[in-house]
Design an enzyme around this catalytic site. Structure first.
Site, PDB file in Angstrom:
ATOM      1  N   HIS B 451       0.802  -1.214   0.000  1.00  0.00           N
ATOM      2  CA  HIS B 451       0.000   0.000   0.000  1.00  0.00           C
ATOM      3  C   HIS B 451       0.843   1.276   0.000  1.00  0.00           C
ATOM      4  O   HIS B 451       0.314   2.375  -0.189  1.00  0.00           O
ATOM      5  CB  HIS B 451      -0.987   0.021   1.182  1.00  0.00           C
ATOM      6  CG  HIS B 451      -2.230   0.825   0.881  1.00  0.00           C
ATOM      7  ND1 HIS B 451      -2.201   2.178   0.636  1.00  0.00           N
ATOM      8  CD2 HIS B 451      -3.532   0.454   0.772  1.00  0.00           C
ATOM      9  CE1 HIS B 451      -3.425   2.613   0.393  1.00  0.00           C
ATOM     10  NE2 HIS B 451      -4.248   1.587   0.468  1.00  0.00           N
ATOM     11  N   ASP B 455      -2.007   2.113  -4.345  1.00  0.00           N
ATOM     12  CA  ASP B 455      -3.273   2.331  -3.647  1.00  0.00           C
ATOM     13  C   ASP B 455      -4.320   1.337  -4.138  1.00  0.00           C
ATOM     14  O   ASP B 455      -4.163   0.734  -5.197  1.00  0.00           O
ATOM     15  CB  ASP B 455      -3.768   3.756  -3.896  1.00  0.00           C
ATOM     16  CG  ASP B 455      -2.902   4.756  -3.164  1.00  0.00           C
ATOM     17  OD1 ASP B 455      -2.938   5.950  -3.526  1.00  0.00           O
ATOM     18  OD2 ASP B 455      -2.186   4.342  -2.232  1.00  0.00           O
TER      19      ASP B 455
END
Lengths: 425, 478
Positions: B451, B455
């Site tokens: 992450h 995203d």
């Protein structure tokens, strides 16, 4: 102070009262040129030095004395006369020299083996190949003369102490070691041998101080201060030279040039590799350090110079070679070739030189020399065995020799808070 | 000898290597074996010198024997190289300091893990003695040395037992005094040590609440000797079951290979430091299967495509479409790669390895297929070059052949994504019209993403692109 006599051909400006009081002492370049004729020979390359010429003039006489002529290239000088090439020794003396060198060699190789079996730990700097210097030194000195050197000190310690066991025991850290097992390789002392010093070049000013003490106390003793080619560029060495010359101390500074400072060859470390000339206003002699007789002669000459003739400092450079690495952590072949080492071993070994001389002069037979070799081995092996069976120092001695007895601090912390020792008055 | 062993258990205070645990330093002084067994004659062997394995660096405990430079009968002079020895640090030549002749070589060239001070050769002074050593064995040399190894073994055995007992004990007792073997170091902060010293508290009785069981100031201050009574019965009870467990359990301890160690280290590091999240998507594989059949028919044996090759190609193209997924977290920047170097996770008998198909977006299916096959074969034979398995920008792990429906993979650092591919299964799905049904081959893939660089939306976009290529493989031609 009386006028210092000036010998013919001697152009070095000794610190005569006149020049000194005028405060105008200038080392002149002219001197150095004039001394050039005395430097007859180009710098000898140790690795390519040929073996000793076979046609020595040697005379026996009834007193068992042997007179020999040293090779012409034994000495090079800077602002002084070289020692005489004619040397006379008693045969017994020569045999003692041989025995000492062989014992020293065996002691060092035994230390090598002990280190490789992890019985000796830490630092261990061996002088294999440099035996002629330690032996030639001691045979020319008296017990009152002082010696100080750096960490390649086992050979000197052996000669000053006279026995092998305390040295090996010290290396193994046992309580019968020369420093009680607390000093190790780099901290061995006898009453007239000041070690055994770990910091490179730090012993040179100390040596000048020892010489100062001798002069101050009016003792008839010369101080021999040893350092290496690697230490020769240290600043404090030149500070020591200055003070020694200024106050005309009976100090003989000896540079043991074994061609490599750790892993750096002399040519890569020094702008001027003529270490015997680095004293500048202190005259110097370069000596073939692989010939024990030349070393002896030079040391005797130097002692005479420092104590009687000139009563001032002298610089000696001993050209020598070490077969091993700088220390036991250094294999010794990453900055020089094995061939070079083998060449010096086979052509220029100090023990072999003396052996050849002795055999040629028929002082002794080959078989007798072999027996001496065996005896030396046996002595060293016995000492090693005894040392290995010795006790380690008692923990009580952990706290002694930190302060002068009776003047200790109230308590001394150990390695941990729980290990604090209280000195009871 | 026994006298010496007992008295030399004390700490040797003058070590030059303080980082080495003290009890190990006590061991050398126990050894009575003479290194050079000079004039050692028994079993009618003439006097000889035993050459032992040297410690060529202070930390060396064992080494490998390289090539012997001398053989039996050779003359040796001081300074000659006897043998090359591989130490823990480097390969070094072992020089001989003695003169003589090699009479016997006890440890041959190529021997691994020879302990320090183990006899490796015999040297004699006289050439004539050599033949007398023909039957000399290491046992004859080792007679003198037996005392030392036995002594060290004695010390090792009680040490080994103590940590074993300590481990189950620690698990069972919670607040009790920590069970430590005498050899273990007690971790304590300096202030804790000072307070313990002042209060006359034995640190060994405390259990630490800091990292590595470190005893902190708070532990010392809250320690009350009364607590000692309670843990005592607990610890007494603990040894009994602890002793029972090893006796009852049957197990084998498999030593770790280098590969296993590296896998353990890297994947632990990845799972612990990378913020993983997982996105799954399903796709219909019918068109890919059809295309594969067609292409394989006309292959003329130049290639044999598998479904995985399509997956590799589709991933490479999807990475071109969504370059954010083709990146690395570089701590103070994000590196976005311009090529798709796809790692294909391959299982080998020795462990998991990921050979790389470089520049996969520029390669055709046939090239990809042949390369993957070749890399996999060489991986199983342990013949990959480092550049072939180190690097890469994206990894695919396919467990479809095992029938696995869905799984999540661990990202291979410093990459950002790894695609976990499941098996294809036939399913009934709704058709175009209401009430119509058709069968389709459905495959699920799960993308694990970092992450920090990828995203959620980016991962979704990547998978959408990937699905697009897989459901319409002819789009890969565009």
């Amino acid at each position: 102070m009386a006028c210092v006599p000036v010998f013919p051909h001697e152009h070095h400006v000794a610190a005569t009262p006149d020049s000194r009081s005028q405060g105008s002492f200038q080392p002149s370049l002219a001197q150095q040129h004039e001394s050039a004729p005395l430097d007859k020979h180009p710098t000898r390359s140790l690795a390519s030095a040929s073996s000793m010429p076979r046609d020595h003039n040697h005379d026996h006489d009834q007193n068992q004395n042997l007179t020999m002529t040293l090779p012409e290239d034994s000495f090079d000088t800077h602002n002084c006369e070289p020692p005489s090439l004619e040397v006379t020794f008693q045969k017994e003396e020569l045999l003692r020299m041989y025995m000492a060198m062989v014992t020293m060699r065996r002691m060092e190789t035994t230390a090598d083996t002990l280190y490789k079996s992890q019985l000796i730990r830490g630092f261990c700097h061996l002088c294999t190949g440099q035996e002629a210097i330690g032996v030639g030194l001691e045979t020319a000195l008296t017990k009152e003369d002082k010696v100080i050197t750096a960490y390649r000190s086992h050979g000197f310690t052996y000669m000053r102490k006279g026995s092998v066991l305390p040295i090996i025991a010290e290396l193994l850290g046992r309580n019968n070691g020369i420093s009680g097992g607390k000093g190790g390789s780099m901290h061995m002392f006898t009453p007239n041998f000041f070690g055994g010093n770990g910091i490179v070049g730090a012993q040179v000013p100390l040596g000048a101080g020892i010489a100062f003490a001798q002069k101050y106390l009016g003792k008839k003793a010369a101080t021999f201060v040893f350092y290496g080619d690697g230490a020769a560029n240290q600043g404090q060495v030149f500070e020591a030279f200055n003070m020694a010359k200024l106050w005309e101390l009976p100090a003989v500074f000896v540079c043991e040039n074994n061609q490599y400072g750790m892993g750096t060859s002399a040519a890569r470390s020094s702008a001027n590799t003529d270490y015997y000339k680095r004293g500048d206003y202190i005259p110097g002699i370069k000596v073939n350090g692989m010939d024990v007789l030349a070393v002896h002669q030079a040391i005797a000459y130097a002692r005479e110079w420092a104590l009687t003739e000139h009563k001032g400092p002298l610089l000696l450079e001993m050209e020598t070679y070490r077969y091993g690495g700088h220390s036991m952590s250094d294999p010794g072949v990453s900055y020089r070739s094995r061939e070079e080492i083998q060449k010096v071993r086979s052509e220029n070994d100090p023990i072999t030189h003396l052996k050849e001389r002795l055999l040629e002069a028929q002082v002794v037979s080959e078989a007798e020399l072999k027996d001496m070799d065996k005896a030396a081995r046996a002595e060293v092996d016995k000492a090693a065995k005894e040392a290995k069976e010795s006790e380690q120092p008692d923990m009580k001695t952990f706290w002694t020799d930190v302060y002068v007895k009776g003047a200790e601090v109230p308590f001394l912390r150990g390695r941990e808070p729980q290990e604090t020792h209280f000195y009871r008055k | 000898m026994a006298r010496a062993i007992a008295s030399h258990n004390t700490v040797r205070a003058f070590s030059a290597t303080p980082s080495v645990p003290r009890h190990i330093l006590a061991i050398p002084s126990v050894s009575f074996k003479t290194n050079m067994a000079r004039f050692y004659s028994s079993k009618s062997f003439p006097s000889h010198i035993t050459i032992n394995m040297p410690a060529l660096s202070p930390t060396m405990t064992m080494g490998n024997i390289g090539t012997w430079q001398k053989k039996v009968g050779d003359a040796v002079a001081a300074g000659d190289v006897l043998v090359e020895i591989e130490t823990d640090k480097a390969q070094m030549d072992f020089e001989c300091q003695e003169e003589g002749y090699i009479a016997k070589i006890l440890v041959e060239s190529g021997s691994k893990e020879v302990n320090i001070n183990q006899p490796i050769a015999i040297m004699v002074e006289n050439k004539e003695d050599i033949e007398k050593f023909a039957d000399f064995t290491a046992a004859d040399a080792g007679a003198a040395g037996a005392a030392a190894p036995a002594a060290t073994e004695e010390k090792e055995a009680p040490k080994a037992e103590a940590p074993k007992a300590a481990a189950p004990k620690a698990a069972e007792t919670v607040n009790a005094a920590p069970s430590r073997s005498d050899a273990e170091r007690i971790f304590a902060s300096p202030i804790a040590k000072k307070i313990a010293n002042e209060k006359n508290i034995n640190l060994g009785d405390l259990s630490g609440s800091g990292p590595n069981g470190r005893i902190l100031k708070a532990d010392v201050e809250s320690y009350t000797p009364a607590a000692k009574a309670a843990p005592a019965p607990a610890t007494k009870a603990a040894p009994a079951p602890a002793a029972a467990a090893p006796a009852g359990a049957a197990f084998t301890d498999i030593p770790l290979t280098n590969m296993r160690k590296i896998i353990a280290q890297r994947l632990t590091e990845s799972k612990q430091t990378v913020p993983h999240y997982y996105v799954t998507v399903e796709m219909e594989m019918d068109k890919v299967m059809k295309l594969r059949e067609v292409l394989n028919k006309s292959s003329e044996d130049k290639y044999k495509l598998s479904v995985n090759d399509f997956i590799v190609k589709a991933s490479a193209l999807a990475l071109k479409a969504v370059p954010e997924a083709n990146s690395s977290w570089m701590n103070d920047s994000i590196r976005q790669y311009h090529t798709s170097d796809i790692c294909v996770a391959t299982s080998t008998p020795t462990g998991l390895i990921t050979p790389i198909v470089a520049n996969a977006e520029t390669k055709g299916l046939a090239t990809i297929s042949n390369q993957v096959k070749d890399l996999a074969a060489r991986a199983r034979a342990n013949k990959l070059a480092p550049h072939e398995y180190q690097g890469g920008t994206f990894t695919i792990s396919n467990m479809g052949m095992y029938g696995i429906k869905h799984f999540t993979a661990i990202i291979n650092p410093p990459q950002s994504c790894i695609l976990a591919v499941g098996a294809t299964e036939k399913r009934v799905v709704p058709g175009a019209e209401e009430g119509e049904y058709r069968t389709a081959s459905i495959m699920a893939v799960t993308l694990s993403s970092d992450h920090r660089t990828v995203d959620g939306a980016v991962a979704a976009q990547f998978l959408k692109a990937f699905k697009g290529y897989m459901e319409n493989p002819l789009k890969m031609l565009l």
